[in-house]
Motif scaffolding. Structure first.
Motif, PDB file in Angstrom:
ATOM      1  N   PRO A 125     -59.864 -30.667  24.173  1.00 58.08           N
ATOM      2  CA  PRO A 125     -59.697 -32.128  24.113  1.00 58.08           C
ATOM      3  C   PRO A 125     -59.576 -32.608  22.672  1.00 58.08           C
ATOM      4  N   MET A 126     -58.617 -33.449  22.397  1.00 62.91           N
ATOM      5  CA  MET A 126     -58.495 -34.097  21.089  1.00 62.91           C
ATOM      6  C   MET A 126     -57.597 -35.316  21.208  1.00 62.91           C
ATOM      7  N   ARG A 127     -57.732 -36.208  20.236  1.00 66.31           N
ATOM      8  CA  ARG A 127     -56.924 -37.425  20.202  1.00 66.31           C
ATOM      9  C   ARG A 127     -55.604 -37.127  19.496  1.00 66.31           C
ATOM     10  N   VAL A 128     -54.516 -37.438  20.178  1.00 66.07           N
ATOM     11  CA  VAL A 128     -53.178 -37.148  19.664  1.00 66.07           C
ATOM     12  C   VAL A 128     -52.370 -38.437  19.614  1.00 66.07           C
ATOM     13  N   LEU A 129     -51.713 -38.669  18.478  1.00 67.17           N
ATOM     14  CA  LEU A 129     -50.799 -39.810  18.336  1.00 67.17           C
ATOM     15  C   LEU A 129     -49.378 -39.298  18.206  1.00 67.17           C
ATOM     16  N   ASP A 130     -48.486 -39.832  19.043  1.00 66.21           N
ATOM     17  CA  ASP A 130     -47.054 -39.554  18.934  1.00 66.21           C
ATOM     18  C   ASP A 130     -46.413 -40.800  18.331  1.00 66.21           C
ATOM     19  N   LEU A 131     -46.056 -40.698  17.052  1.00 64.25           N
ATOM     20  CA  LEU A 131     -45.539 -41.860  16.316  1.00 64.25           C
ATOM     21  C   LEU A 131     -44.014 -41.892  16.364  1.00 64.25           C
ATOM     22  N   GLY A 132     -43.455 -43.067  16.731  1.00 65.34           N
ATOM     23  CA  GLY A 132     -42.007 -43.168  16.910  1.00 65.34           C
ATOM     24  C   GLY A 132     -41.571 -42.386  18.121  1.00 65.34           C
ATOM     25  N   THR A 133     -42.312 -42.524  19.205  1.00 65.16           N
ATOM     26  CA  THR A 133     -42.153 -41.680  20.394  1.00 65.16           C
ATOM     27  C   THR A 133     -40.810 -41.849  21.107  1.00 65.16           C
ATOM     28  N   GLY A 134     -40.155 -43.000  20.961  1.00 64.60           N
ATOM     29  CA  GLY A 134     -38.864 -43.204  21.634  1.00 64.60           C
ATOM     30  C   GLY A 134     -39.017 -43.165  23.145  1.00 64.60           C
ATOM     31  N   ALA A 135     -38.373 -42.196  23.784  1.00 62.28           N
ATOM     32  CA  ALA A 135     -38.423 -42.056  25.244  1.00 62.28           C
ATOM     33  C   ALA A 135     -39.642 -41.269  25.715  1.00 62.28           C
ATOM     34  N   GLY A 136     -40.551 -40.952  24.764  1.00 62.15           N
ATOM     35  CA  GLY A 136     -41.780 -40.265  25.144  1.00 62.15           C
ATOM     36  C   GLY A 136     -41.885 -38.828  24.696  1.00 62.15           C
ATOM     37  N   PHE A 137     -41.041 -38.442  23.727  1.00 64.58           N
ATOM     38  CA  PHE A 137     -41.063 -37.061  23.233  1.00 64.58           C
ATOM     39  C   PHE A 137     -41.644 -37.009  21.826  1.00 64.58           C
ATOM     40  N   PRO A 138     -42.598 -36.126  21.594  1.00 62.50           N
ATOM     41  CA  PRO A 138     -43.099 -35.065  22.476  1.00 62.50           C
ATOM     42  C   PRO A 138     -44.306 -35.454  23.329  1.00 62.50           C
ATOM     43  N   GLU A 191     -58.927 -49.456  14.465  1.00 62.18           N
ATOM     44  CA  GLU A 191     -58.920 -48.676  15.714  1.00 62.18           C
ATOM     45  C   GLU A 191     -57.892 -47.556  15.703  1.00 62.18           C
ATOM     46  N   TYR A 192     -57.000 -47.554  14.706  1.00 63.31           N
ATOM     47  CA  TYR A 192     -55.986 -46.501  14.607  1.00 63.31           C
ATOM     48  C   TYR A 192     -56.084 -45.689  13.316  1.00 63.31           C
ATOM     49  N   ARG A 193     -56.454 -46.304  12.218  1.00 63.26           N
ATOM     50  CA  ARG A 193     -56.484 -45.598  10.932  1.00 63.26           C
ATOM     51  C   ARG A 193     -57.605 -44.546  10.910  1.00 63.26           C
ATOM     52  N   ASP A 194     -57.262 -43.329  10.472  1.00 66.41           N
ATOM     53  CA  ASP A 194     -58.227 -42.220  10.365  1.00 66.41           C
ATOM     54  C   ASP A 194     -58.864 -41.871  11.712  1.00 66.41           C
ATOM     55  N   GLN A 195     -58.152 -42.042  12.807  1.00 64.81           N
ATOM     56  CA  GLN A 195     -58.766 -41.876  14.131  1.00 64.81           C
ATOM     57  C   GLN A 195     -58.264 -40.669  14.929  1.00 64.81           C
ATOM     58  N   PHE A 196     -57.220 -40.007  14.479  1.00 69.32           N
ATOM     59  CA  PHE A 196     -56.583 -38.994  15.324  1.00 69.32           C
ATOM     60  C   PHE A 196     -56.758 -37.577  14.776  1.00 69.32           C
ATOM     61  N   GLU A 212     -45.776 -40.824   4.922  1.00 66.63           N
ATOM     62  CA  GLU A 212     -46.413 -42.100   4.627  1.00 66.63           C
ATOM     63  C   GLU A 212     -46.704 -42.895   5.898  1.00 66.63           C
ATOM     64  N   TYR A 213     -45.833 -42.739   6.898  1.00 68.31           N
ATOM     65  CA  TYR A 213     -46.061 -43.415   8.169  1.00 68.31           C
ATOM     66  C   TYR A 213     -47.216 -42.765   8.943  1.00 68.31           C
ATOM     67  N   CYS A 214     -47.297 -41.449   8.896  1.00 67.26           N
ATOM     68  CA  CYS A 214     -48.172 -40.709   9.817  1.00 67.26           C
ATOM     69  C   CYS A 214     -49.544 -40.344   9.269  1.00 67.26           C
ATOM     70  N   ILE A 215     -49.614 -39.892   8.022  1.00 68.90           N
ATOM     71  CA  ILE A 215     -50.878 -39.367   7.498  1.00 68.90           C
ATOM     72  C   ILE A 215     -52.017 -40.387   7.533  1.00 68.90           C
ATOM     73  N   PRO A 216     -51.781 -41.683   7.305  1.00 72.69           N
ATOM     74  CA  PRO A 216     -52.901 -42.637   7.383  1.00 72.69           C
ATOM     75  C   PRO A 216     -53.616 -42.649   8.734  1.00 72.69           C
ATOM     76  N   PHE A 217     -52.945 -42.255   9.802  1.00 71.78           N
ATOM     77  CA  PHE A 217     -53.559 -42.252  11.134  1.00 71.78           C
ATOM     78  C   PHE A 217     -54.460 -41.037  11.354  1.00 71.78           C
ATOM     79  N   VAL A 218     -54.282 -39.985  10.555  1.00 77.20           N
ATOM     80  CA  VAL A 218     -54.989 -38.727  10.767  1.00 77.20           C
ATOM     81  C   VAL A 218     -56.400 -38.807  10.193  1.00 77.20           C
TER      82      VAL A 218
END
Length: 294
Positions: A125-138, A191-196, A212-218
């Protein structure tokens, strides 16, 4: 002199013949309809069977364990097929993907998305963020095949989010949500920054901007994995300064080829070793227009 009684009898006989002829025609039409229905049903059954077989073989060539036990595996396959049907149906009225043929979707979307299992341990189990997911991939294929993941799908286009919410509801997926907004704005929310534990993205952007878009969420100790095409050595070198500035450290570049194609893919795995400075991400548009370089 004509006998009216005989004439009535002849009329009745003719009427009976007409009724019988009409009844026979109705029977023939019903038989034809039933035959057509059976042919359609058989065609659909054959198509369904061939789709299940192709999907099963593709997944086995990737990571055999993702199918789980027989019952669980059957449910996962059915969810992927239902996802495909929802995707191509909604794609008729909105631009979700240029890839719509079943086998192409399986290889270029499903298998590409799930190839992450070659790089990351996804069974816990872990928290996963798909950023810019579009149609849901991946994100959606990962959630289907690894249901213990807690997945957030994030996209800046609201109509995609509406589609993803429909998919989540139709497939009865749990511990997954879809969020509308820009990364530059959402990354500043607590609720999103440094959470995933893991952030993934197949978005089309250079690695410096994507970092720059993604690392702040990790969260510290977590990972950002970028899905990239082909040889990324130069792109990784150009992004090195920005990755370090954002608190990341390049850990691995994993190259592979999609099965039965000449399509080369790469994963860039970045570990978050320090908190991202508050100045990042910069305001909307800047990460793309002015990527971080030394």
């Amino acid at each position: 002199m004509i006998n009216n009684r005989d004439n009535d009898i002849n009329i009745d006989r003719n009427s009976d013949r007409d009724r019988n002829r009409n009844r026979d025609s109705d029977i023939d039409r019903n038989i034809d309809r039933n035959i057509d229905r059976n042919i359609d049903r058989n065609d659909k059954n054959m198509e369904y069977g061939s789709q299940i077989l192709f999907l099963t073989e593709a997944l086995k060539g990737l990571c055999l364990e993702v199918l789980g036990n027989k019952e669980e595996g059957r449910d996962k396959l059915q969810q992927l097929l239902s996802y495909y049907e929802l995707l191509v149906e909604r794609n008729k009225v909105m631009n979700l993907t240029s890839i719509t043929e079943f086998e192409d979707v399986v290889i270029k979307h499903f298998i590409d998305s799930l190839s992450l299992c070659k790089l990351m341990e996804l069974s816990r189990p872990m928290r996963v963020l798909d950023l810019g997911t579009g149609a849901g991939f991946p994100g959606i294929p990962l959630k289907i095949m690894f249901p213990q993941l807690q997945v957030t799908l994030m996209d800046s286009l609201n109509k995609r989010i509406v589609f993803l919410e429909d998919v989540i509801q139709e497939l009865k997926l749990e511990q997954i949500n879809a969020v509308h907004g820009r990364a530059e704005d959402l990354a500043r929310k607590p609720e999103y920054r440094d959470q995933f534990d893991l952030v993934v993205s197949r978005a089309v952007a250079n690695l410096s901007s994507l970092s720059e878009y993604c690392i702040p969420f990790v969260k510290k100790g977590g990972f950002f994995v970028a899905y990239k095409s082909g040889d990324v050595e130069k792109e990784v070198q150009e992004a090195a300064y920005g990755i370090k500035l954002l608190g990341g450290k390049k850990e691995q570049v994993y190259q592979f080829q999609l099965p039965d194609t000449d399509i080369s893919r790469s994963f860039v795995k970045i570990k978050k070793v320090m908190k991202t400075p508050k100045a990042f991400p910069r305001k909307a548009g800047l990460p793309s227009r002015e990527p971080l370089h030394s």
